[in-house]
Design an enzyme around this catalytic site. Structure first.
Site, short mmCIF file in Angstrom:
data_model
loop_
_atom_site.label_atom_id
_atom_site.label_comp_id
_atom_site.label_asym_id
_atom_site.label_seq_id
_atom_site.Cartn_x
_atom_site.Cartn_y
_atom_site.Cartn_z
N CYS A 1 -10.38 11.00 4.87
CA CYS A 1 -10.87 9.75 4.27
C CYS A 1 -9.76 8.73 4.02
CB CYS A 1 -11.58 10.05 2.94
SG CYS A 1 -13.19 10.84 3.13
N ILE A 2 -8.83 9.04 3.14
CA ILE A 2 -7.89 8.02 2.64
C ILE A 2 -7.06 7.38 3.74
CG2 ILE A 2 -6.04 7.55 1.01
CD1 ILE A 2 -7.01 9.82 -0.70
#
Length: 440
Positions: free
Chosen positions: A272-273
């Protein structure tokens, strides 16, 4: 004949899940546990065979649940995508990576949509769960699924509901994590909302369109990348000023409002990040806007493996030892503690940096017994006293709380760079009384 809505609410609908990875398999298991008949699809035959044998390969899935569901016939898997036609509901959980230029790669979504369009039928619900930029569901997916003549909101239903998987989270799993849903039409939303209400024990939050749902996911992870970058930059500044960043964060965290702690480290990793915010960067350029904060945060986080290498080089230099040909053990290769997931792991980037400087690098990770890197397989070493004493330095790159004898590491290692501040927490050692232990 029962309508699709009736099939969903009575759990008589057959549900397909395309992509059986960290998102798809937990979702398939929860849908099967809720009472639906679930058919999983994946191009990797190995995954298909494991599921059909009741063999689990995802940490967030309870092995006994998977074994029971496959045994009683509620869950099965196949690599025959023509069987999509058997399904009333299809969830798309395929990867959405970035290319080397940090541009979105939607090839998995597009290829899945092309295949799906060949086997679609009337009264079918399709939900995209893969993280992507705002507009993908309506601008990319919808035209492909409509090319056979079916009309959205009338002949079939299309929605977007972003995955919210946090590997290793002991509190929030797929089952109890609130779900955001946006449909292309009111009827699309009605059907998608009913599906998740039938599966999850968590609130279902409806938004006005897929774009809002897509943007919500991007905002969630942009919040994280920016705050991780802030913590990393503060760590660099505090080091230069002779200040303990970990003590600073602990002190700031005593404020009961207006502050949420984020912690520095060797970089950011996971699914994600490091990826999701750059989908928005790509989309923003189409409306002539430059997302400066996101890109700056990315630059800071991408710099951290280089900073870790430079920090270790300075520490070795203080001991009159060159980094070149030094034996370095990386402690933890996963992207976060207590999981076996190495996707976008900053530890691998630290490894690359150290190797480029001529260091002799090995790693230990109780969760990742082997890892593929640059086309080769590497095995975790055995972390014993003799190996630790022969190493020139140990770099803690992942904060595992199980499977690591930190007392042994502290006792036997000649030099330790702890980028996660885990050793002092696990052993209780006072940093000021331990000159060989250094923080980021």
């Amino acid at each position: 004949m029962s309508t699709l809505y009736e099939k969903i609410t009575t759990k008589s609908a057959k549900v397909g899940v395309i992509g059986l990875g960290y998102v798809g398999l937990p979702l398939a298991v929860e849908k099967a546990k809720a009472g639906f008949r679930v058919l999983g699809f994946d191009i990797q035959r190995e995954k298909v065979d494991k599921i059909n044998c009741g063999e689990n390969y995802i940490g967030d899935v309870v092995p006994e649940d998977l074994a029971t569901l496959t045994k009683n016939g509620h869950l099965s898997a196949t690599d025959d995508f023509s069987r999509i036609g058997e399904c009333d509901v299809v969830a798309i959980c395929v990867p959405t990576p970035l290319d080397k230029f940090k541009q979105p790669d939607l090839s998995y979504v597009v290829n899945t949509a092309d295949t799906l369009s060949s086997f679609m039928h009337e009264d079918m619900l399709v939900v995209l769960e893969s993280t992507t930029y705002p507009g993908t569901t309506e601008e990319v997916l919808l035209p492909i699924l409509s090319k056979g003549g079916l009309k959205v909101g009338q002949d079939f239903y299309l929605a977007y509901s972003p995955e919210r998987v946090d590997p290793g989270n002991l509190l929030y799993k797929t089952k109890n994590t609130p779900k955001v849903v946006g449909g292309c039409t009111p009827q699309c939303l009605k059907h998608a909302k009913a599906l998740y209400e039938a599966v999850l024990q968590a609130p279902i939050f409806a938004v006005s369109s897929p774009k809002e749902a897509e943007m919500a996911k991007i905002l969630e992870n942009t919040f994280r990348i920016v705050n991780c970058a802030l913590a990393n930059e503060m760590a660099i500044v505090c080091r230069k000023l002779g200040i303990n960043i970990w003590e600073v964060i602990e002190a700031a965290s005593t404020k009961p409002f207006g502050f949420m702690p984020f912690y520095p480290g060797p970089g950011v990793g996971g699914h994600c990040i490091p990826i999701d915010p750059f989908y928005l960067t790509y989309k923003a350029r189409s409306v002539d806007y430059h997302t400066r904060l996101i890109e700056l945060a990315g630059e800071i986080n991408d710099y951290m493996p280089e900073y870790v290498t430079a920090r270790l080089q300075d520490l070795l230099n203080d001991e009159r030892k060159p980094l070149r040909e030094s034996k370095v053990i990386l402690l933890g290769i996963a992207y976060k503690g207590d999981i076996d997931d190495v996707r976008e792991s900053p530890a691998l980037k630290v490894w690359d940096q150290l190797e480029a400087k001529g260091a002799d690098v090995t790693y230990f990770d109780p969760y990742c017994r082997s890892v593929k890197r640059k086309g080769k397989a590497f095995e975790s070493c055995t972390l014993g006293e003799d190996m630790l004493k022969k190493a020139n330095a140990v770099v803690v790159t992942c904060a595992h709380t199980k499977g690591v004898d930190y007392n042994l590491v502290l006792e036997a290692s000649p030099l330790i760079l702890d980028t996660k501040n885990v050793i002092s927490k696990m052993t209780g050692v006072d940093l000021k009384s331990c000159p060989k232990l250094h923080l980021l």
